[in-house]
Design a protein around this motif. Structure first.
Motif, short mmCIF file in Angstrom:
data_model
loop_
_atom_site.label_atom_id
_atom_site.label_comp_id
_atom_site.label_asym_id
_atom_site.label_seq_id
_atom_site.Cartn_x
_atom_site.Cartn_y
_atom_site.Cartn_z
N GLU A 187 -35.41 30.72 9.78
CA GLU A 187 -36.57 30.62 10.87
C GLU A 187 -36.59 32.08 11.50
OE1 GLU A 187 -37.13 27.96 13.98
OE2 GLU A 187 -36.62 26.16 12.65
N ASN A 188 -37.98 32.76 11.41
CA ASN A 188 -37.96 34.06 11.76
C ASN A 188 -36.93 34.95 10.84
OD1 ASN A 188 -39.85 33.53 13.94
ND2 ASN A 188 -38.02 32.79 15.00
N PRO A 189 -37.15 35.02 9.59
CA PRO A 189 -36.10 35.83 8.79
C PRO A 189 -36.20 37.30 9.00
CG PRO A 189 -38.05 35.05 7.64
CD PRO A 189 -38.13 34.32 8.78
N SER A 190 -35.10 37.76 8.76
CA SER A 190 -34.98 39.18 9.10
C SER A 190 -35.42 39.92 7.60
CB SER A 190 -33.63 39.79 9.61
OG SER A 190 -32.81 39.40 8.45
N PRO A 238 -43.93 37.98 6.87
CA PRO A 238 -43.98 38.32 8.27
C PRO A 238 -44.83 39.51 8.82
CG PRO A 238 -41.57 38.14 7.26
CD PRO A 238 -42.67 38.26 5.93
N GLU A 240 -44.61 41.07 11.54
CA GLU A 240 -43.76 41.95 12.31
C GLU A 240 -42.77 42.92 11.46
OE1 GLU A 240 -40.39 41.91 15.78
OE2 GLU A 240 -41.47 40.04 15.37
N TRP A 254 -40.23 42.47 1.87
CA TRP A 254 -40.81 41.16 1.82
C TRP A 254 -41.82 41.38 0.51
CZ3 TRP A 254 -38.61 36.75 2.72
CH2 TRP A 254 -38.05 36.68 3.97
#
Length: 1029
Positions: A187-190, A238, A240, A254
């Motif tokens: 979750e919320n991968p960097s 993402p 962000e 990504w």
């Protein structure tokens, strides 16, 4: 020396501002680098955090360079790294690579690549165990990094060379799959997660590039992988952390992960998922892929493309890959059915806008027009370009699904109409640009199909020609490009062709660089199509002047190709400009070479342009071949290029430079001493590294010997005869060199013997010894023939001398037996198996005939009848072959005369009629027609051993024996024997049966005919000379 002291030397060698100190440190490093454990200490400097990062980086570069040069010594080289040191380095580098800062990891990766490629699996068998073990423990990045390098070793390997990768896949893919699953569910991968996914994708890519590993044929396992790939493809990246800068954004982790997934899915689809391309073993997998995944991927791709009309972001490379997938789907019925409902928005809201001039194009046009031109003509850029992929999609759609063609044309016509109706300040220039690109892209289809074909000229006049004066520079450039695409159509009004031609020529003086470049490329098509060169003749000097202004600005091989076309078209008329052209091309060549030696290793435009310059020079030299005096003026301009590029510096252009040397040595009135100075360079290259260019080197060497015979024989500094022997003997004695690579060597020996009659007695025995030694192990028939021809040439040179040497070697009888066997050997069709070319037969005839001059006692009596009968058969075969060649040449001339008529009837794509019924099926009748045509062109029936040996360019070379008529030579020798040794002659003729008597009579009649023809040619030549003088 301890690592701390060594780091001081490394730092001084890299960073000292004092040149003397820096040089002393470099020398110190050079002395230390071969001492035991030196590399281990360098690695310690790289690894330990106690050293400053710049020093560690300098040490890593030194380490990488030494590893690259010395880890795997070449044959015969001294071992520079001890096996014990290698073991330590292999173990330590694995421990360090996962912890290294990125700036050092790049250098360590290069080192690992060198070591793995050299040592795995033989000398580094435990590497796979290390990778497998470390994939099971965090952090896994180091193991992924090493596995990526290991898998890349086998990316392009096939068959048995690929065997080790199967074990790699079996042992690592279960862990890779587990890691991939965990990463996908974070979750919320960097960004670090994206980097890990990208590495896994690159490993998968390398493992499946050529062949699909067996473990992936297990349906459940493959489904797990596909689910993960589709997850990455579908999920939004993402929001962000996404960079604002376009260049940084497309390289963001990504988007890179998504690109690699698209890459993999395309590869699976086109190589393993296409039923038509698979062998029986893989068909089940292809069916599985088509059934379970192809449609899902298509659906994901269409969703991704939907962001384009609403202004969303998708990297160019991802768009390109998606459009490639869609293009490959068009020919498959099931996939096309899925695609059909989306075709209208796909074509007109996504694909067409991608073809239009855009903001990025305008920015590059304004800020860096040179880069705009480079990108526009760069093949590599085309591979990644959404615009090129869009053009390919449209082309494939109209080719395979022709019913879409009318609506695409209607759309283009509608844009033309709106453009014409709009006021000047509101004209949709960019839409018009896209429409013109589409018209140029579809030119083949438009030129073949009515009603479009008959309206093309009107379309050009109404919608293309006006844009030559457009206020938008990109439209002026596009107008030139489109005009060039259609330059070959039949213009009903020739003034329209002339108008377009002059607009293109005017475009070469446009203030905008891209317009000038596109105009030059369009000019090439117009010159090829131009039937009346009077259109161009008056402006030819200005045209050439503009050309070289542009070559001073832009390095592009297509510029030189256009110049080649001009030179080829105008032929001798170019002679007044030949010197200036060669001067300018030589200057352009040096600029291109300087650019190619610059920092950008990925940009090959300079090298390609340099090749283009040399090709253009060759074309000029060919065009003035009937004006030999010009070569003396041009030669000094080209000598620096020839001298420099016939060394290792010129390996990339060696073939082109040799062609220039060949032209000058062939057509110059004499071969100058400056040109002779190139001989040692060519021989040195041939001995050292240029064996692949031996056929190219043969041509100038042949010219030196045959056209500069006196200098070749008398010069001792350098000694050309000795030089030739030194190189040829070393090459022919090397059993590791294949027969086919050595074919020019016996040709050279034959040239010397045929050219230098009476002047090289001292070389006859060495030549024979060398030739006979190589003949013993020769396997290739064409090479054996050439070796026999060396001995035939030696007989022609001096038969008593040669026969005496063969007898002294004790090999005369054995050699004649082999020669006669080769002469009598036939193919299944009855054609000669050996000595197939006219030149081969002629050399044999001259050699065998020369034996008649030997004293009666020297040639064994039982051999002479064989020689006589063999000669009669050879002469008849030679006569028949000459007649066949003359007939074929006559028929070819007649066919050439019919070519213009045929051009009007043929099209590039006649069988592509837009049939929508079933493009998956191949038209059987078309295949039958093609097979029939192919059979017509085969020179031999299927039972013949058809090979390239039957053909050779050598017959185009002037030969020292060209002036010798073999029929007259034979009859003169027979007559001389009849006069000088009547008993021997009578004994010889009594051995002939009626068949051979018939052959002899035939040859005698033909000889008298040849004597009359030769006399006639001689009288005509004398008459012509008298008239000229």
């Amino acid at each position: 020396m301890d690592p701390r002291s060594l780091s001081v030397i490394v730092a001084a060698a890299a960073f000292s501002p004092n040149p003397d100190e820096r040089k002393a440190a470099e020398q110190n490093l050079n002395q230390l680098q071969h001492t035991p454990q030196h590399l281990i200490r360098i690695l310690q400097i790289i690894v330990e955090n106690g050293f400053e990062l710049p020093v560690r980086q300098a040490a890593s570069i030194h380490f990488k360079n030494f590893i690259a040069k010395h880890w795997e010594p070449h044959s015969g080289d001294q071992i520079k790294i001890l096996p014990a040191d290698k073991n330590v380095i292999r173990d330590q580098i694995l421990l360090f690579v996962s912890q290294a800062p990125p700036i050092l990891r790049v250098q360590m990766g290069e080192c690992l690549k060198t070591i793995i490629y050299a040592d795995y699996p033989e000398q580094w068998s435990h590497l796979l165990n290390w990778v497998t073990s470390n994939l099971q423990h965090q952090p896994v990045y180091g193991a992924l990094f090493v596995l990526r390098i290991l898998s890349s070793k086998y990316e392009f390997k096939s068959d048995e060379d690929r065997a080790p990768i199967n074990r790699v896949v079996e042992e690592t893919f279960p862990y890779l799959l587990n890691i991939f699953k965990n990463l996908v569910h974070v979750e919320n991968p960097s960004l670090e997660v994206a980097d890990h996914i990208k590495l896994i994708c690159k490993i998968f890519w390398s493992c499946i590039y050529l062949e699909l590993p067996r473990p992936l044929f297990v349906p459940n396992l493959f489904d797990d992988w596909m689910s993960l790939f589709l997850n990455i493809l579908e999920r939004p990246v993402p929001a962000e952390g996404q960079p604002e800068d376009p260049e940084l954004r497309k390289s963001w982790g990504w988007w890179k992960a998504k690109k690699w997934v698209a890459h993999i899915l395309n590869r699976l689809y086109t190589r393993f998922g296409d039923l038509k391309l698979q062998n029986p073993d893989n068909k089940a997998f292809a069916q599985l892929f088509q059934k379970n995944y192809a449609a899902k991927i298509l659906e994901c791709h269409l969703k991704l493309l939907n962001v384009i009309p609403i202004g969303g972001y998708l990297p160019d490379r991802v768009i390109n890959l998606i459009l490639q997938y869609l293009s490959n789907s068009i020919s498959k019925n099931a996939m096309y059915e899925l695609l059909q409902p989306y075709l209208h928005p796909l074509l007109f809201q996504i694909v067409f806008p991608l073809m239009c001039f855009n903001d990025n194009d305008q920015m590059l046009w304004d800020e860096d027009p040179h880069e705009y031109v480079r990108k526009g003509y760069d093949i590599i850029e085309d591979l990644y370009s959404p615009r090129t992929a869009s053009m390919d999609f449209v082309t494939e759609l109209v080719r395979k699904r022709g019913k879409n063609f009318p609506r695409i044309i209607e759309f283009i016509v509608d844009i033309f109409k709106k453009y014409d109706e709009a006021p000047l300040e509101q004209k949709p220039y960019r839409l018009k640009d896209g429409a013109l690109l589409a018209v140029g892209t579809l030119c083949d289809k438009l030129r073949q199909n009515e009603p479009y074909k008959s309206n093309l000229e009107n379309m050009l006049v109404q919608h293309v020609f006006p844009e030559f004066s457009s206020p938008a520079g990109h439209l002026r450039a596009k107008a030139a490009w489109v005009a060039g695409q259609y330059a070959h159509i039949s213009f009903s009004d020739q003034s329209n062709f002339s108008k377009a031609l002059h607009c293109v020529i005017s475009g070469m003086r446009d203030p905008e660089l891209p317009v000038r470049v596109d105009s030059v490329f369009a000019l090439r098509s117009f010159i090829e199509a131009c039937k009346n060169l009077d259109e161009i003749r008056p402006v030819l000097p200005q045209l050439l002047d503009e050309f070289f202004k542009l070559m001073n600005e832009v390095e592009n091989e297509d510029l030189a190709f256009t110049l080649e076309t001009i030179v080829y078209k105008f032929g001798e008329e170019i002679s007044p400009y030949a010197l200036g052209l060669c001067q300018n091309l030589a200057s352009a060549f040096w600029r291109c070479i300087d650019t190619d030696n610059g920092d950008d290793e990925t940009d090959d435009s300079g090298a390609l342009a340099a090749v283009g310059c040399l090709r253009a020079i060759s074309t000029i030299l060919e065009s003035i071949s009937s004006l030999p005096h010009l070569y003396g003026q041009i030669e000094p301009q080209l000598l620096p290029i020839m001298r420099k590029m016939l060394t290792t510096d010129g390996q990339d252009v060696f073939e082109e430079v040799l062609e220039i040397v060949s032209y000058i040595t062939t057509f110059s009135p004499t071969i100058s001493l400056d040109m002779w100075s190139l001989w040692p360079l060519m021989m040195e290259a041939l001995a050292d590294w240029a064996i692949d260019f031996f056929p190219n080197i043969l041509v100038p060497l042949h010219n030196y010997i045959s056209r500069g015979t006196g200098h070749y024989l008398t010069c001792k500094e350098p000694d050309y005869q000795q030089s030739l022997w030194n190189v040829v003997s070393v090459l022919m004695e090397n059993k590791d060199i294949d027969d086919s690579d050595l074919e020019p060597a016996p040709k050279l020996l034959g040239i010397v013997l045929q050219t230098c009659k009476g002047h090289v007695d001292q070389w006859v025995e060495p030549y024979l010894r060398l030739t006979l030694a190589r003949l013993q192990g020769a396997e290739k028939s064409s090479f054996k023939c050439l070796l026999v021809e060396v001995i035939a040439s030696a007989f022609y040179y001096n038969a008593p001398l040669t026969l005496g040497i063969l007898q002294r070697f004790g090999i005369a009888e054995k050699f004649f037996t082999l020669w006669f066997q080769m002469l009598q050997e036939k193919k299944k069709s009855g054609a000669n198996a050996n000595f197939k070319r006219e030149h081969d037969k002629k050399v044999c005839i001259l050699g065998l005939t020369s034996l008649f001059s030997d004293p009666a006692g020297q040639l064994p009596g039982e051999i002479l009848p064989h020689v006589f009968r063999g000669l009669l058969e050879l002469l008849v075969a030679y006569k028949d072959q000459l007649a066949e060649s003359a007939k074929a040449e006559e028929e070819e001339e007649e066919e050439d005369g019919d070519d213009d008529d045929m051009d009007e009837l043929q099209t590039d794509d006649e069988d592509e009629d837009g049939n929508d019924e079933n493009p998956d099926e191949t038209d059987g009748s078309t295949l039958q027609k093609l097979a029939a045509q192919a059979k017509d062109f085969r020179p031999y029936s299927d039972d013949d051993d058809f090979s390239d040996d039957d053909f050779s360019d050598d017959e185009e070379l002037d030969s020292p024996i060209d002036e010798v008529d073999p029929f007259v030579f034979f009859m003169d020798a027979v007559t001389a024997m009849q006069v000088s040794d009547s008993l021997r002659f009578q004994s010889l003729t009594q051995t002939l049966d009626p068949h051979y008597h018939g052959l002899a009579s035939n040859i005698a009649q033909h000889t008298e005919q040849r004597r009359a023809e030769i006399l006639k040619e001689k009288l005509e030549k004398q008459s012509s000379t008298t008239v000229t003088s």
